[in-house]
Design a protein around this motif. Structure first.
Motif, PDB file in Angstrom:
ATOM      1  N   ASN A  43      -9.145  -7.747   8.497  1.00 38.13           N
ATOM      2  CA  ASN A  43      -9.563  -6.452   7.944  1.00 38.13           C
ATOM      3  C   ASN A  43      -9.206  -5.293   8.869  1.00 38.13           C
ATOM      4  O   ASN A  43      -8.886  -4.195   8.414  1.00 38.13           O
ATOM      5  N   ILE A  44      -9.277  -5.527  10.176  1.00 38.34           N
ATOM      6  CA  ILE A  44      -8.891  -4.488  11.123  1.00 38.34           C
ATOM      7  C   ILE A  44      -7.412  -4.146  10.942  1.00 38.34           C
ATOM      8  O   ILE A  44      -7.017  -2.972  10.913  1.00 38.34           O
ATOM      9  N   ASN A  45      -6.607  -5.194  10.780  1.00 37.67           N
ATOM     10  CA  ASN A  45      -5.174  -4.992  10.582  1.00 37.67           C
ATOM     11  C   ASN A  45      -4.893  -4.260   9.270  1.00 37.67           C
ATOM     12  O   ASN A  45      -4.072  -3.335   9.219  1.00 37.67           O
ATOM     13  N   GLN A  46      -5.600  -4.654   8.208  1.00 37.46           N
ATOM     14  CA  GLN A  46      -5.412  -4.004   6.912  1.00 37.46           C
ATOM     15  C   GLN A  46      -5.864  -2.546   6.948  1.00 37.46           C
ATOM     16  O   GLN A  46      -5.273  -1.678   6.298  1.00 37.46           O
ATOM     17  N   ALA A  47      -6.903  -2.265   7.711  1.00 34.14           N
ATOM     18  CA  ALA A  47      -7.359  -0.876   7.853  1.00 34.14           C
ATOM     19  C   ALA A  47      -6.284  -0.035   8.530  1.00 34.14           C
ATOM     20  O   ALA A  47      -6.019   1.107   8.115  1.00 34.14           O
ATOM     21  N   LEU A  68      -7.653  -4.583   1.369  1.00 35.18           N
ATOM     22  CA  LEU A  68      -8.711  -4.134   2.273  1.00 35.18           C
ATOM     23  C   LEU A  68     -10.066  -4.570   1.730  1.00 35.18           C
ATOM     24  O   LEU A  68     -10.462  -4.202   0.620  1.00 35.18           O
ATOM     25  N   ARG A  69     -10.796  -5.356   2.509  1.00 31.70           N
ATOM     26  CA  ARG A  69     -12.129  -5.816   2.099  1.00 31.70           C
ATOM     27  C   ARG A  69     -13.180  -4.750   2.395  1.00 31.70           C
ATOM     28  O   ARG A  69     -12.938  -3.831   3.140  1.00 31.70           O
ATOM     29  N   VAL A  70     -14.356  -4.945   1.819  1.00 37.42           N
ATOM     30  CA  VAL A  70     -15.513  -4.036   1.959  1.00 37.42           C
ATOM     31  C   VAL A  70     -15.066  -2.575   2.067  1.00 37.42           C
ATOM     32  O   VAL A  70     -15.570  -1.815   2.879  1.00 37.42           O
ATOM     33  N   ARG A  71     -14.138  -2.205   1.205  1.00 34.59           N
ATOM     34  CA  ARG A  71     -13.543  -0.872   1.272  1.00 34.59           C
ATOM     35  C   ARG A  71     -14.471   0.213   0.731  1.00 34.59           C
ATOM     36  O   ARG A  71     -14.231   1.392   0.963  1.00 34.59           O
ATOM     37  N   HIS A  72     -15.543  -0.160   0.016  1.00 32.21           N
ATOM     38  CA  HIS A  72     -16.481   0.837  -0.503  1.00 32.21           C
ATOM     39  C   HIS A  72     -17.607   1.114   0.489  1.00 32.21           C
ATOM     40  O   HIS A  72     -18.400   2.030   0.268  1.00 32.21           O
TER      41      HIS A  72
END
Length: 367
Positions: free
Chosen positions: A226-230, A255-259
């Motif tokens: 997720n850090i990488n996707q952010a 991107l997870r937990v994007r909300h």
């Protein structure tokens, strides 16, 4: 009646307007981040956030109409209520993602630690303002730390390291604003530095992994994903972004937990650096207005309440955006006013209402 009308003339419409802009923008970003969702909980995020926003705006006006100095008489009850709520989480809490137990269900799920932030600001400010002439004594500072340590300890064992640190940061800012001596700060900083190696092994494995991933990132680990996707989301946004509702990192659900945790990455992806800077500028305006209220407060209690609310908003904003930019470890702290979260939004709005109450009564009364 005339006094009430005079107080409302001092209502900070710039602060209130800035908060509303952030809340509305947050709803739009949550809508984008949850588009095409199939999970009922995710689908309901936007209508829930709208309802909480409307209630929150009403709460600001109600709290602003109440003289904050009246809270002094009920601070023991507020503090006891906070401890009871946090203890109930330990006994009857609802488990969430990652195994943390942070909520209680009373028909709706509430997060007592979010309520506790505001109660802590009120009770700690009242405690220190009542001992304003004794702040040069180490015993006063130590008792104020104990005042924070009890609820912070209950939050730490949920486990919720991020909110625990928020509580300690609020304590540090309020006691600094109250005028405590720098040698006391150096002493407590030294104690904290000594305690860190002892506390770190006690953290749950997933929290230790977050810190270790931040310090020594492993591109192949799931914790790094997720850090990488952010970073990809923010970097690909460029100057003006991919456009609202069309960012591929968002629509493709990379991107997870994007909300919640990573909503700033969605903002930067869809609106680019310009959008990210605009959001930061709006937060800066909110904080400047709150600090202005602290400087102009008619008494130490009002000043410390404003500093406490500013500390809470500043720290959560700094950490939330910092972890999106990979400048800080992932902690789970959400972006105030913007991220999805009912209890968080409502009680941050309570904090704004308290600031407005201080601002509206900033002129000294003549008796």
């Amino acid at each position: 009646m005339a006094d009430n009308l005079s107080a409302w003339r001092r209502f900070d419409f710039i602060l209130f307007g800035s908060v509303i802009i952030l809340v509305v923008f947050g709803i739009l970003m949550i809508d984008s981040a949850t588009q095409d969702a199939i999970d009922d909980d995710i689908i309901s995020r936007v209508p829930d956030q709208i309802n909480y926003a409307l209630i929150g705006c009403a709460i600001v006006l109600v709290i602003a109409s109440i003289d904050y100095r009246l809270l002094g008489g009920i601070t023991p009850w507020l503090y006891a209520g906070m401890i009871i709520m946090l203890a109930l989480v330990r006994a009857f809490g609802v488990e969430g993602a990652g195994g943390a137990t942070r909520w209680i269900n009373i028909g709706i799920r509430i997060q007592p630690s979010e309520i506790g932030k505001i109660i802590l600001i009120i009770t700690l400010s009242q405690y220190l303002s009542a001992r304003y002439l004794q702040l040069n004594k180490l015993s006063t500072v130590f008792r104020s730390l104990l005042h924070v340590a009890i609820p912070a300890g209950l939050i730490f064992i949920q486990p919720d390291l991020g909110t625990t640190i928020v509580f300690l940061f609020i304590w540090a800012v309020i006691i600094w604003a109250a005028g405590f001596r720098l040698r006391h700060l150096a002493m407590f900083a030294l104690v904290l530095a000594i305690a860190l190696p002892i506390v770190f092994p006690l953290l749950p494995s997933y929290q230790r992994l977050r810190v270790e991933t931040f310090l020594n990132p492993d591109p192949l680990s799931d914790a790094f994903y997720n850090i990488n996707q952010a970073q990809i989301s923010i970097g690909s946004g460029g100057l003006f972004g991919k456009g609202y509702y069309v960012g591929s990192q968002n629509t493709g659900r990379f991107l997870r937990v994007r909300h919640t945790d990573f909503i700033f990455s969605v903002i930067a992806h869809e609106f680019g650096m310009a959008g990210g800077v605009a959001v930061l500028a709006m937060f800066a305006l909110v904080l400047m207005r709150i600090l202005k209220g602290a400087r102009e407060a008619s008494d130490p209690l009002g000043s410390m309440i404003c500093y406490g609310v500013a500390a809470m908003i500043f720290f959560q904003t700094m950490v939330s955006i910092g972890m999106n930019l990979r400048l800080l470890p992932v902690t789970g702290l959400t972006l105030p006013f913007v991220s999805s979260g009912g209890t968080s939004l409502l009680f941050t709005m309570v904090g704004i209402g308290l600031v407005q109450s201080v601002v509206m009564r900033r002129r000294r009364l003549n008796f």
